[in-house]
Design a protein around this motif. Structure first.
Motif, PDB file in Angstrom:
ATOM      1  N   UNK A  27      -9.873  -8.451 -15.888  1.00  8.79           N
ATOM      2  CA  UNK A  27      -9.453  -7.864 -17.151  1.00  8.79           C
ATOM      3  C   UNK A  27     -10.595  -8.017 -18.140  1.00  8.79           C
ATOM      4  N   UNK A  28     -11.098  -6.912 -18.641  1.00  4.98           N
ATOM      5  CA  UNK A  28     -12.113  -6.937 -19.687  1.00  4.98           C
ATOM      6  C   UNK A  28     -11.425  -6.602 -20.997  1.00  4.98           C
ATOM      7  N   UNK A  29     -11.721  -7.374 -22.032  1.00  4.61           N
ATOM      8  CA  UNK A  29     -11.127  -7.122 -23.336  1.00  4.61           C
ATOM      9  C   UNK A  29     -12.211  -6.899 -24.370  1.00  4.61           C
ATOM     10  N   UNK A  30     -11.910  -6.073 -25.343  1.00  3.88           N
ATOM     11  CA  UNK A  30     -12.807  -5.808 -26.452  1.00  3.88           C
ATOM     12  C   UNK A  30     -11.996  -6.019 -27.719  1.00  3.88           C
ATOM     13  N   UNK A  31     -12.266  -7.113 -28.441  1.00  5.64           N
ATOM     14  CA  UNK A  31     -11.465  -7.397 -29.621  1.00  5.64           C
ATOM     15  C   UNK A  31     -11.758  -6.472 -30.804  1.00  5.64           C
ATOM     16  N   UNK A  32     -12.624  -5.521 -30.625  1.00  6.06           N
ATOM     17  CA  UNK A  32     -12.963  -4.626 -31.726  1.00  6.06           C
ATOM     18  C   UNK A  32     -14.193  -5.116 -32.461  1.00  6.06           C
ATOM     19  N   UNK A  33     -14.441  -4.551 -33.576  1.00 11.87           N
ATOM     20  CA  UNK A  33     -15.599  -4.995 -34.320  1.00 11.87           C
ATOM     21  C   UNK A  33     -15.925  -4.000 -35.404  1.00 11.87           C
ATOM     22  N   UNK A  34     -16.940  -4.204 -36.159  1.00 11.68           N
ATOM     23  CA  UNK A  34     -17.786  -5.410 -36.079  1.00 11.68           C
ATOM     24  C   UNK A  34     -17.035  -6.633 -36.594  1.00 11.68           C
ATOM     25  N   UNK A  35     -17.536  -7.741 -36.245  1.00 17.27           N
ATOM     26  CA  UNK A  35     -16.883  -8.972 -36.659  1.00 17.27           C
ATOM     27  C   UNK A  35     -17.456 -10.135 -35.897  1.00 17.27           C
ATOM     28  N   UNK A  36     -16.664 -11.144 -35.711  1.00 15.50           N
ATOM     29  CA  UNK A  36     -17.095 -12.331 -34.996  1.00 15.50           C
ATOM     30  C   UNK A  36     -17.190 -12.077 -33.508  1.00 15.50           C
ATOM     31  N   UNK A  37     -17.778 -13.018 -32.780  1.00 16.41           N
ATOM     32  CA  UNK A  37     -17.911 -12.863 -31.335  1.00 16.41           C
ATOM     33  C   UNK A  37     -16.548 -12.884 -30.643  1.00 16.41           C
ATOM     34  N   UNK A  38     -16.457 -12.183 -29.525  1.00 18.34           N
ATOM     35  CA  UNK A  38     -15.199 -12.111 -28.795  1.00 18.34           C
ATOM     36  C   UNK A  38     -15.184 -12.907 -27.517  1.00 18.34           C
ATOM     37  N   UNK A  39     -16.228 -13.722 -27.264  1.00 12.22           N
ATOM     38  CA  UNK A  39     -16.291 -14.447 -25.994  1.00 12.22           C
ATOM     39  C   UNK A  39     -15.134 -15.410 -25.787  1.00 12.22           C
ATOM     40  N   UNK A  40     -14.558 -15.939 -26.822  1.00  9.05           N
ATOM     41  CA  UNK A  40     -13.470 -16.910 -26.680  1.00  9.05           C
ATOM     42  C   UNK A  40     -12.083 -16.302 -26.657  1.00  9.05           C
ATOM     43  N   UNK A  41     -11.981 -14.983 -26.695  1.00  8.33           N
ATOM     44  CA  UNK A  41     -10.656 -14.353 -26.787  1.00  8.33           C
ATOM     45  C   UNK A  41      -9.780 -14.657 -25.561  1.00  8.33           C
ATOM     46  N   UNK A  42     -10.384 -14.831 -24.419  1.00 10.03           N
ATOM     47  CA  UNK A  42      -9.598 -15.171 -23.224  1.00 10.03           C
ATOM     48  C   UNK A  42      -8.851 -16.478 -23.359  1.00 10.03           C
TER      49      UNK A  42
END
Length: 55
Positions: free
Chosen positions: A34-49
């Motif tokens: 599962x690949x997720x894209x939290x949107x942006x621009x904004x903070x990094x999304x690496x921790x969303x999982x």
């Protein structure tokens, strides 16, 4: 991972994006990635999982 810079031109220029990985807790029931894209621009999304399943 390497991805197209323009999704309208998948054979064109590419960029490399960072990713984080959480391994399946039960490999017998693993169904895929599962690949997720939290949107942006904004903070990094690496921790969303980690919001879905704490490490």
């Amino acid at each position: 991972m390497t991805v197209p810079l323009d999704h309208g031109d998948p054979g064109g220029r590419t960029i490399t994006v960072a990713r984080s990985r959480l391994k399946a807790t039960n490999t017998r029931r693993r169904i895929g990635s599962l690949l997720v894209n939290p949107g942006g621009p904004g903070g990094p999304g690496l921790g969303i999982g980690l919001t879905v399943r704490p490490a």
